[in-house]
Enzyme design. Structure first.
Site, PDB file in Angstrom:
ATOM      1  N   LYS A 142     -21.551  44.897   7.225  1.00 40.55           N
ATOM      2  CA  LYS A 142     -22.038  43.925   8.208  1.00 40.55           C
ATOM      3  C   LYS A 142     -21.737  42.503   7.733  1.00 40.55           C
ATOM      4  O   LYS A 142     -21.376  42.302   6.564  1.00 40.55           O
ATOM      5  CB  LYS A 142     -23.529  44.123   8.475  1.00 40.55           C
ATOM      6  CG  LYS A 142     -24.453  43.942   7.294  1.00 40.55           C
ATOM      7  CD  LYS A 142     -25.823  44.526   7.625  1.00 40.55           C
ATOM      8  CE  LYS A 142     -26.733  44.543   6.429  1.00 40.55           C
ATOM      9  NZ  LYS A 142     -27.757  43.523   6.423  1.00 40.55           N
ATOM     10  N   TYR A 168     -21.291   9.932   0.323  1.00 44.47           N
ATOM     11  CA  TYR A 168     -22.343   9.446   1.234  1.00 44.47           C
ATOM     12  C   TYR A 168     -23.612   9.108   0.452  1.00 44.47           C
ATOM     13  O   TYR A 168     -24.017   9.850  -0.441  1.00 44.47           O
ATOM     14  CB  TYR A 168     -22.687  10.533   2.263  1.00 44.47           C
ATOM     15  CG  TYR A 168     -21.684  10.688   3.378  1.00 44.47           C
ATOM     16  CD1 TYR A 168     -21.484   9.676   4.310  1.00 44.47           C
ATOM     17  CD2 TYR A 168     -20.961  11.868   3.515  1.00 44.47           C
ATOM     18  CE1 TYR A 168     -20.581   9.832   5.347  1.00 44.47           C
ATOM     19  CE2 TYR A 168     -20.053  12.047   4.550  1.00 44.47           C
ATOM     20  CZ  TYR A 168     -19.863  11.016   5.464  1.00 44.47           C
ATOM     21  OH  TYR A 168     -18.966  11.189   6.485  1.00 44.47           O
TER      22      TYR A 168
HETATM   23  C1  LIG Z   1     -30.873  48.823   6.798  1.00 42.44           C
HETATM   24  C2  LIG Z   1     -29.993  48.374   5.684  1.00 42.44           C
HETATM   25  N1  LIG Z   1     -29.426  49.286   4.880  1.00 42.44           N
HETATM   26  C3  LIG Z   1     -28.617  48.931   3.858  1.00 42.44           C
HETATM   27  C4  LIG Z   1     -28.348  47.617   3.586  1.00 42.44           C
HETATM   28  C5  LIG Z   1     -27.474  47.272   2.427  1.00 42.44           C
HETATM   29  O1  LIG Z   1     -28.236  46.606   1.466  1.00 42.44           O
HETATM   30  P1  LIG Z   1     -27.578  46.133   0.085  1.00 42.44           P
HETATM   31  O2  LIG Z   1     -26.587  45.110   0.439  1.00 42.44           O
HETATM   32  O3  LIG Z   1     -28.733  45.581  -0.668  1.00 42.44           O
HETATM   33  O4  LIG Z   1     -26.969  47.346  -0.520  1.00 42.44           O
HETATM   34  C6  LIG Z   1     -28.910  46.629   4.390  1.00 42.44           C
HETATM   35  C7  LIG Z   1     -28.645  45.223   4.089  1.00 42.44           C
HETATM   36  O5  LIG Z   1     -29.369  44.322   4.298  1.00 42.44           O
HETATM   37  C8  LIG Z   1     -29.750  47.021   5.465  1.00 42.44           C
HETATM   38  O6  LIG Z   1     -30.325  46.105   6.263  1.00 42.44           O
END
Ligand SMILES: Cc1ncc(COP(=O)(O)O)c(C=O)c1O
Length: 368
Positions: free
Chosen positions: A40, A263
């Site tokens: 993601k 700045y």
């Molecule tokens: C539901 C869920 N699973 C897995 C992950 C992966 O987490 P990490 O990056 O700590 O492995 C996330 C990341 O925020 C998440 O929201």
């Protein structure tokens, strides 16, 4: 935001490091544990399409935050399972069906509202989310899950998985983790039918609580070579940082003593000094609070002086360097290194945020 490939600022990504990190974690998990790579937020800034294509042979599924991220992967030719980890708008559910994207179901209200729309849901695949203590999304009771499961199945929806997410798996104190673990286990026991896939482990859980792995892990942060706990816990095996942030000196000058820089004139030279300018700033995700932190030039730490501007920042150099000299903001340069977690600590945040904030203006360059 437009990517700027003609500017000498780039994020250099080692896809081999991502592969290495996945193997490092996975080789310590029970045999047969399924691997979901969490890509993601553009693979935590590393580039979701490039990363996913490179690792698709060694993972079983991909995790994304929303349907648009899933569609981006499908459109790029990714054929493996994709799970949307967040809540999906009802209007986008048919897209999930059309592109074989698996959705998270997080409440009975959502199910009832979806069913009231009378869509044909035959073949839609879902995972149920349990809120065992994170407090964001998810069912908090077994009865809600049973009702949702029945209603979905009656419409031909395949309930493939059930999962939860820990709030404190990256902390030294494990008491709340154990509480959440117990709540999830109790809830599963209450269910008449448990879906085939049961998963709870993010990176931290996979590293420091391997007993909680169940049958799939959701690996994000660690596959990019970061420590999900920051500095709190040591990872008991080697990982390799996948991302370096590099730029070049585009302007170098010698200034007299008592000259203002940037700045607000927050920096004033104390003697004759060499000042170098880099073409990146807070619009690239190198935020204003990075003033006084350091970068590496020719293996030497040089301070960021004056305020970070939108598109440029200034550093103090020990001597005159030629234009085009490489500058490292994250990564190795000579014998020295700046780790993303150091950047995060300086900024009072977590390494996740530092890489996610690197904006689209910075081109991602892949080293195999
Ligand atoms: C539901 C869920 N699973 C897995 C992950 C992966 O987490 P990490 O990056 O700590 O492995 C996330 C990341 O925020 C998440 O929201």
């Amino acid at each position: 935001m437009k990517t700027s490939p003609h500017r000498p600022t780039k994020a250099v990504i080692s896809l081999e490091a991502v592969v290495y990190n996945i193997e490092q974690v996975a080789s310590r998990l029970p045999e047969g544990t399924l691997r979901m790579a969490v890509v993601k937020a553009n693979a935590y800034g590393h580039g979701a399409v490039a990363v996913s294509h490179y690792i698709q042979g060694i993972v079983d599924a991909f995790g994304v935050s929303n349907i648009d991220e899933a569609l981006e992967l499908r459109e790029s030719g990714i054929t493996k399972d994709i799970l949307v980890l967040g809540v999906t708008a009802y209007a986008a559910v048919s897209l999930a069906l059309e592109h074989d994207i698996c959705l998270t179901v997080a409440s009975l209200d959502w199910v009832q509202e979806l069913l009231s729309l009378g869509l044909n849901l035959e073949g839609l695949r879902v995972h149920l989310k349990v809120d065992s203590g994170m407090g964001r999304i998810g069912f908090r009771s077994a009865t809600g899950i049973q009702e949702a499961q029945q209603a979905l199945r009656a419409q031909g929806v395949e309930v493939e998985g059930i999962f939860t997410h820990f709030a404190t798996a990256d902390e030294v104190d494990t008491s709340y983790f154990v509480e959440q673990e117990q709540r999830f286990a109790n809830l599963l026991e209450e269910l008449e039918e448990v879906p085939a896939l049961v998963h709870a482990s993010n990176s931290a859980t996979s590293i420091w609580h391997p007993e909680t792995v169940l049958n799939m892990v959701r690996l994000g942060n660690v596959i990019y070579g970061m420590n999900p706990s920051g500095l709190a816990l040591d990872i008991p095996f080697e990982i390799k940082a996948a991302l370096s942030l590099e730029s070049e000196l585009v302007h170098v000058k010698k200034i007299a003593s008592q000259q203002g820089v940037g700045y607000g004139k927050t920096y004033v030279s104390q003697e004759e000094e060499y000042i170098g300018t880099l073409p990146l700033g807070y619009a690239d995700g190198w935020t204003r609070d990075m003033q006084d932190f350091e970068v590496l030039v020719d293996g030497v730490f040089c301070p960021i002086v004056g305020r970070v501007s939108m598109d440029q920042l200034t550093i103090r150099l020990p001597k005159a360097y030629p234009l085009g000299t490489k500058v490292t903001l994250i990564g190795s340069n000579g014998q020295e290194r700046i780790d993303v977690t150091q950047v995060a600590e300086y900024r009072g945040t977590i390494n996740y945020e530092v890489v996610c904030l690197l904006s689209d203006r910075i081109p991602r360059v892949y080293r195999k």
